[in-house]
Enzyme design. Structure first.
Site, PDB file in Angstrom:
ATOM      1  N   HIS A   1       7.152  -0.610   1.792  1.00 13.28           N
ATOM      2  CA  HIS A   1       6.046  -1.562   1.667  1.00 13.28           C
ATOM      3  C   HIS A   1       5.329  -1.781   3.004  1.00 13.28           C
ATOM      4  CE1 HIS A   1       4.444  -5.662   0.274  1.00 13.28           C
ATOM      5  NE2 HIS A   1       4.034  -4.797  -0.630  1.00 13.28           N
TER       6      HIS A   1
ATOM      7  N   LYS B   1       2.974  -1.458   6.379  1.00 18.02           N
ATOM      8  CA  LYS B   1       1.564  -1.125   6.557  1.00 18.02           C
ATOM      9  C   LYS B   1       1.238  -1.138   8.042  1.00 18.02           C
ATOM     10  CE  LYS B   1       1.041  -3.504   2.299  1.00 18.02           C
ATOM     11  NZ  LYS B   1       2.257  -4.038   1.739  1.00 18.02           N
TER      12      LYS B   1
ATOM     13  N   ASP C   1      -4.040   6.766  19.116  1.00 23.30           N
ATOM     14  CA  ASP C   1      -3.842   7.189  20.509  1.00 23.30           C
ATOM     15  C   ASP C   1      -2.686   6.454  21.184  1.00 23.30           C
ATOM     16  OD1 ASP C   1      -5.896   8.942  20.159  1.00 23.30           O
ATOM     17  OD2 ASP C   1      -7.383   7.810  21.298  1.00 23.30           O
TER      18      ASP C   1
ATOM     19  N   HIS D   1      -2.932 -12.339  -1.366  1.00 21.55           N
ATOM     20  CA  HIS D   1      -2.103 -11.185  -1.064  1.00 21.55           C
ATOM     21  C   HIS D   1      -1.471 -11.292   0.318  1.00 21.55           C
ATOM     22  CE1 HIS D   1      -1.167  -6.803  -0.425  1.00 21.55           C
ATOM     23  NE2 HIS D   1      -0.811  -6.916  -1.684  1.00 21.55           N
TER      24      HIS D   1
ATOM     25  N   LYS E   1       0.719 -12.490   3.585  1.00 22.70           N
ATOM     26  CA  LYS E   1       2.101 -12.895   3.793  1.00 22.70           C
ATOM     27  C   LYS E   1       2.196 -13.359   5.238  1.00 22.70           C
ATOM     28  CE  LYS E   1       1.986  -8.657   1.492  1.00 22.70           C
ATOM     29  NZ  LYS E   1       1.370  -9.117   0.305  1.00 22.70           N
TER      30      LYS E   1
ATOM     31  N   ASP F   1       5.414 -24.713  13.648  1.00 25.50           N
ATOM     32  CA  ASP F   1       5.079 -25.708  14.677  1.00 25.50           C
ATOM     33  C   ASP F   1       3.711 -25.471  15.297  1.00 25.50           C
ATOM     34  OD1 ASP F   1       7.513 -26.893  14.228  1.00 25.50           O
ATOM     35  OD2 ASP F   1       8.520 -25.895  15.908  1.00 25.50           O
TER      36      ASP F   1
END
Length: 515
Positions: free
Chosen positions: A173, A175, A180, A412, A414, A419
């Site tokens: 999952h 991403k 470079d 979508h 996450k 604090d």
């Protein structure tokens, strides 16, 4: 009795089919595979020179910029690909064959044509219909393609689930995109129109971060761990030789660019100043401590101890909270342990606020069925629960900064802010699948500016329902209207009795570990 015998025969035939497919479609032999490694940033590339110069004098700090707007997130990827001179490493769970998918594949191929080495590490469950193109790209001298936990039966792929479910149920999952060795993009977005907030209908509200400095090199090292892992197979071992795959890519890219939707994307890319500002050395990044958190790729085969899990790293963060925790998760199923942890924080005086999709906004009903089990206990402990509404009239390109302005979007993102001082941005949904099955990654950023901005945005409630518990123990959904009026709903808003009944039924099934 006859029906029972027929059932036994059908079960027997199913088992024989599964065994036959498993025998005839084994995983290919990986022995002898050579593993390329990430390229380090150097002053011989423009991106390397610019970022190394900007980082001079602050060797332990990384430069970051949040990519909240979908158009900006797309433009950053496209413009970084155009700026690449040495290498591009991309790792995604989903790469869709739609406008943005074709445009970005074209950018990667164009970079390879210039001599840039391009490595694709893609989850095989998220690339339907791309076998021919991926095979052609893999044949390019400057491109390598690997598939994570691949389906050995290519057509129809779905039959692979029949004989290899335990392995295929574990997906990558993660991403990330690194160019470079100098600049990385990490976050929650896959590649596809819905993730960049374009087109008709609903879109995903998501969040990425562009990062330079040590964190980009850390992301490269993490990419190499996955690239060389036992779950990553060279595409050439699995895909048939391409039949005009590059011609298919070229034609699809031209069609995408010439479409009305494609022209809007291209205009957004042309207008974006971000990469040009990075190359020019402009002071647009926040320099701070950034730490990568990532599962051991052995999780993809179920061969991992708890200390190698991202979840343990995240759990260590929460007990440090002193005043506030803001958790945003598209698919929120905290489980017994997570619920107790959040409830204990709230009871200790920490302001805990959870944001997830309302039933009307979610695109995965079974996940909502897992979520509803824990709402009463969380509310009783004093946790604030906000559920994103799905409303028409969403402005294209809105991101998490406009999350509470009203949308037809499905959440979508996450992210977890603690604090108003540090924030996690990544791929990790706070649910059992992310915890135990899928591999995940993200970055932990010491940034009061980004964390406090998230908190400030969550204070607006004109696009969410606040869920509360009534005196009789039942739940209420409070909807704040623009007029100042507050509407109280006694059932999940804008959801019919069939939809609510299905969610309730699913909540009784022992499927939580799969959610």
């Amino acid at each position: 009795m006859r029906a029972f015998r027929i059932l036994l025969v059908l079960i027997g035939l199913f088992v024989l089919l599964a065994v036959a497919l498993r025998v005839t479609h084994p995983l290919p032999d990986r022995s002898g595979i050579e593993h390329s490694v990430a390229m380090a940033p150097t002053t011989t590339t423009r991106l390397g020179a610019a970022t190394l110069s900007a980082a001079a004098g602050r060797p332990d700090l990384s430069g970051v910029a949040a990519l909240a707007d979908g158009r900006e997130a797309l433009a950053a990827r496209a413009l970084l690909a155009r700026a690449a001179e040495a290498s591009i490493d991309v790792r995604y769970y989903i790469w869709q064959a739609d406008t943005t998918g074709w445009l970005l594949l074209h950018e990667m191929h164009a970079a390879a044509e210039r001599g840039v080495r391009v490595r694709f590490l893609l989850d095989d469950n998220g690339v339907p219909g791309l076998d021919n193109v991926l095979s052609a790209l893999d044949a390019h001298p400057n491109i390598e393609v690997r598939l994570f936990n691949p389906f050995t039966l290519r057509r129809p792929k779905v039959l692979s689930w029949v004989f290899d479910f335990p392995r295929l149920n574990r997906r990558m999952h993660n991403k990330s995109m690194t160019v470079d060795g100098a600049v990385s993009i990490v976050g929650g977005r896959n590649i596809g129109d819905i993730y960049f907030a374009y087109g008709d209908g609903p879109a995903y509200v998501d969040l990425d971060v562009l990062a330079v400095g040590p964190i980009a090199e850390d992301t490269s090292r993490d990419f190499d761990r996955y690239w060389a892992s036992a779950s990553a197979y060279p595409a050439g071992l699995l895909l048939s030789p391409a039949e005009d795959g590059l011609a298919e890519l070229a034609a699809s890219a031209v069609a995408a660019r010439q479409s009305l939707l494609g022209s809007e994307y291209l205009e957004a890319i042309d207008r974006s100043p971000l990469v040009a500002q990075v190359l020019a050395g402009e002071d647009i990044l926040e320099w701070t401590e950034v730490t990568i958190v990532s599962d051991d790729p052995a999780k993809g085969l179920g061969r991992i101890e708890r200390e190698g899990l991202l979840l343990g790293q995240m759990q260590a963060l929460l007990p440090q909270a002193e005043s506030r925790v803001d958790l945003v998760s598209a698919y929120l199923v905290p489980g017994t342990v997570g619920t107790e942890l959040l409830a204990d924080l709230a009871r200790s005086g920490v302001a805990v606020r959870l944001v997830t999709n309302a039933l009307e906004a979610t695109d995965v009903l079974p996940v909502h069925s897992g979520w509803i089990r824990y709402r009463p206990q969380l509310l009783e402990a004093g946790v604030t629960i906000l559920e994103l509404r799905a409303r028409p009239g969403w402005a294209q390109g809105q991101g998490i900064a406009e999350l509470f302005a009203g949308s037809s979007a499905s959440l979508h993102a996450k992210t977890l802010a603690v604090d108003e001082a540090r924030i996690f941005i990544g791929s990790f949904n706070f649910d059992p699948r992310a915890a135990a099955l899928n591999t995940e990654m993200g970055v932990l950023i010491e940034s009061p500016a980004i964390a406090a901005e998230l908190t400030r945005r969550l204070d607006r409630q004109d696009a969410v329902y606040e869920v509360r518990r009534a005196a009789d123990g039942s739940l209420r959904w409070l909807e704040a209207r623009e007029t100042g009026e507050v509407i109280e709903h006694r059932t999940e808003p804008n959801a019919g009795i069939v939809q609510r009944g299905l969610v309730r039924f699913l909540s009784w099934l022992p499927i939580e570990r799969l959610l």
